[in-house]
Write an enzyme that holds these catalytic residues in place. Structure first.
Site, mmCIF file in Angstrom:
data_model
loop_
_atom_site.group_PDB
_atom_site.id
_atom_site.type_symbol
_atom_site.label_atom_id
_atom_site.label_comp_id
_atom_site.label_asym_id
_atom_site.label_seq_id
_atom_site.Cartn_x
_atom_site.Cartn_y
_atom_site.Cartn_z
ATOM 1 N N TYR A 160 -4.162 -18.058 0.989
ATOM 2 C CA TYR A 160 -5.305 -18.801 1.023
ATOM 3 C C TYR A 160 -5.500 -19.886 0.234
ATOM 4 C CZ TYR A 160 -6.585 -13.856 1.235
ATOM 5 O OH TYR A 160 -6.647 -12.353 1.591
ATOM 6 N N TYR A 214 -15.266 -6.798 3.217
ATOM 7 C CA TYR A 214 -13.899 -7.095 3.344
ATOM 8 C C TYR A 214 -12.995 -6.095 3.557
ATOM 9 C CZ TYR A 214 -9.517 -9.149 2.816
ATOM 10 O OH TYR A 214 -7.950 -9.594 2.789
ATOM 11 N N ASP A 218 -13.692 2.670 3.196
ATOM 12 C CA ASP A 218 -12.686 1.861 2.759
ATOM 13 C C ASP A 218 -12.740 1.829 1.069
ATOM 14 O OD1 ASP A 218 -10.748 -0.086 2.050
ATOM 15 O OD2 ASP A 218 -11.506 -1.565 3.368
ATOM 16 N N LYS A 255 -3.895 -0.417 -2.879
ATOM 17 C CA LYS A 255 -3.972 -0.979 -4.292
ATOM 18 C C LYS A 255 -3.472 -0.070 -5.590
ATOM 19 C CE LYS A 255 -6.806 -4.823 -2.942
ATOM 20 N NZ LYS A 255 -6.172 -6.184 -3.167
#
Ligand SMILES: Cc1ncc(COP(=O)(O)O)c(C=O)c1O
Length: 440
Positions: free
Chosen positions: A35, A163, A257, A286
């Protein structure tokens, strides 16, 4: 050496990197950062060690970590229990392919996840990153319908502000702006990206969309309770109940999600359990390994799995990442689940929540602040406009903290083991830095 490599070499001795820049930092000339506009981005801080909620830089400075490495390190860094489990597994077997072979850490982890997740979410497909877990969930949903003899259901309903990852399939179900749908037009498949149904009007519009297009849609895909990387926006359980009802009414699958919300982040172990809803498919990653190793899981209910159960090989789920169910990562995940069982994590999250409310409250009155919100161990200060992110990040480092705002969002997602003093340092730094932005 290319111009940009020379530039990096020069910049790697930049004062932002700290006084004691180590020799290995020269390798930055060969790195492409995430990014980042490589020409203008500030060089990253060189890290030599982590412990607890601390990041140790090469010049000896210690930063208190407010982000827990993109929300993964939920028990803090280098937790001795996880380290011991990974070391023991490393001595036995670091990895073995999962095609035709199975191993204890993966099967134990699958059984434990099935026991923790609500309803009959009990069939676990392992992969190695969140984006891939989402891709797998999408393939599962499309093939679910094909295996039932229903063709043409290849599109998804997802939500603005969402996202789901950076791979092309996942990007296509992200917020159109955040997912750069215009830039990648032609590459990304087109889905229905709509407002989360909140009030009566948007619920009616949502229903009309499903009425018109249900025959093309495989599933509704949502981050339950918190849309994380797309802007740290919160919604309540009623929205999720409405989505479950709509999915049932129109005979669609519902995918949660939980790559951001899973493992305690919103205050209950999983967002779906907190909201009292069972999706048909859930994605996890994660904090699954508590930030130790890459691992993800796509977990399906019996209804979804049954559609693949057949004597016909063509009805199998055709996916199999090389490092799926990596034994070291599964050992880390099992050790992390031990800690959730043995330690008062949900109580700690409730305490963090209260401390975030109190610590961020002074931001509420500041002219540059649009909103301050807290859910579980997530604290958010939304600015009225985007700020100079690089400058803000550097300012935070000067304050002795690692905080990485994006867009107009300054947020904290600390480890659940953070001390009250460390948390107060983080919130204090945010109040001071945001107050500076507010000065004329
Ligand atoms: C909700 C959600 N889904 C998917 C992803 C993608 O995960 P990864 O970066 O591991 O591919 C993320 C990452 O931030 C996420 O927050």
């Amino acid at each position: 050496m290319t111009a940009s490599a020379v530039e990096w070499k020069l910049r790697s001795s930049d004062k932002n990197a700290g006084e004691g820049v180590p020799d290995w930092y020269a390798g930055l000339a060969h790195i492409w950062l995430p990014y980042a506009q490589m020409r203008t981005v500030r060089p990253p801080l060189p890290v030599v060690r982590t412990h607890g909620c601390r990041i140790v830089l090469s010049d000896g400075r210690e930063l208190i970590d407010g982000i827990a490495s993109w929300w993964t390190a939920c028990h803090g860094y280098n937790h001795p229990h996880i380290r011991a489990a990974v070391e023991a597994q490393l001595a036995r077997m670091p990895h073995i392919m999962f095609g035709g072979l199975a191993h204890e850490p993966a099967l134990t982890l699958a059984r434990r996840l099935a026991g923790l997740l609500p309803g009959d979410l009990g069939r676990v497909f392992f992969s190695e990153s969140g984006s891939v877990a989402v891709e797998i969930a999408m393939k599962m949903a499309v093939q679910f319908w094909l295996n039932r003899g229903i063709a043409g259901r290849t599109r998804f309903v997802a939500f603005k502000g969402g996202y789901h990852g950076d791979t092309t399939g996942a990007m296509a179900v992200c917020d159109p702006e955040g997912g750069m749908h215009a830039l990648f037009r032609g590459l990304l498949p087109e889905h229905f990206i709509v407002d989360l149904p909140g009030g009566e009007e948007s619920a009616a519009a949502f229903d009309r969309l499903l009425d018109r297009h249900a025959g093309e849609i495989a599933a509704i895909l949502v981050e339950p309770l918190v849309q994380g990387a797309g802007g740290m926006r919160f919604h309540d359980a009623a929205v999720l109940r409405a989505l479950r009802e709509a999915a049932d009414r129109h005979d669609l699958l519902l995918i949660f999600d939980e790559i951001f919300t899973g493992f305690g982040r919103t205050g209950s172990l999983f967002g779906c359990a907190g909201a009292g809803i069972v999706p048909d498919i859930i994605t996890l990653s994660k904090a699954l390994t508590a930030g130790t190793l890459p691992l993800a899981a796509t977990v399906a209910t019996a209804k979804v799995f049954d559609a693949f159960w057949s004597p016909d090989p063509a009805r199998a789920l055709m996916h199999g990442p090389t490092y799926m169910a990596n034994a070291l990562a599964c050992a880390a995940a099992n050790a992390s689940l031990d800690l959730f069982e043995q330690q008062p994590r949900l109580r700690q999250i409730a305490e963090i929540s209260a401390a975030l409310e109190q610590g961020l409250a002074p931001c509420r009155g500041l002219p540059s602040v649009k909103d301050v919100r807290v859910k579980g161990a997530i604290g958010v200060v939304e600015l009225d406009r985007g700020a100079d992110l690089d400058a803000m990040r550097a300012r935070f480092a000067q304050e002795g903290v690692f905080i990485r705002p994006f867009g107009n969002i300054v947020y904290l997602t600390p480890a659940f083991t953070i001390s009250p003093d460390e948390l107060a340092t983080l919130t204090g730094a945010i109040v001071r830095v945001v107050a500076c932005l507010s000065r004329p």
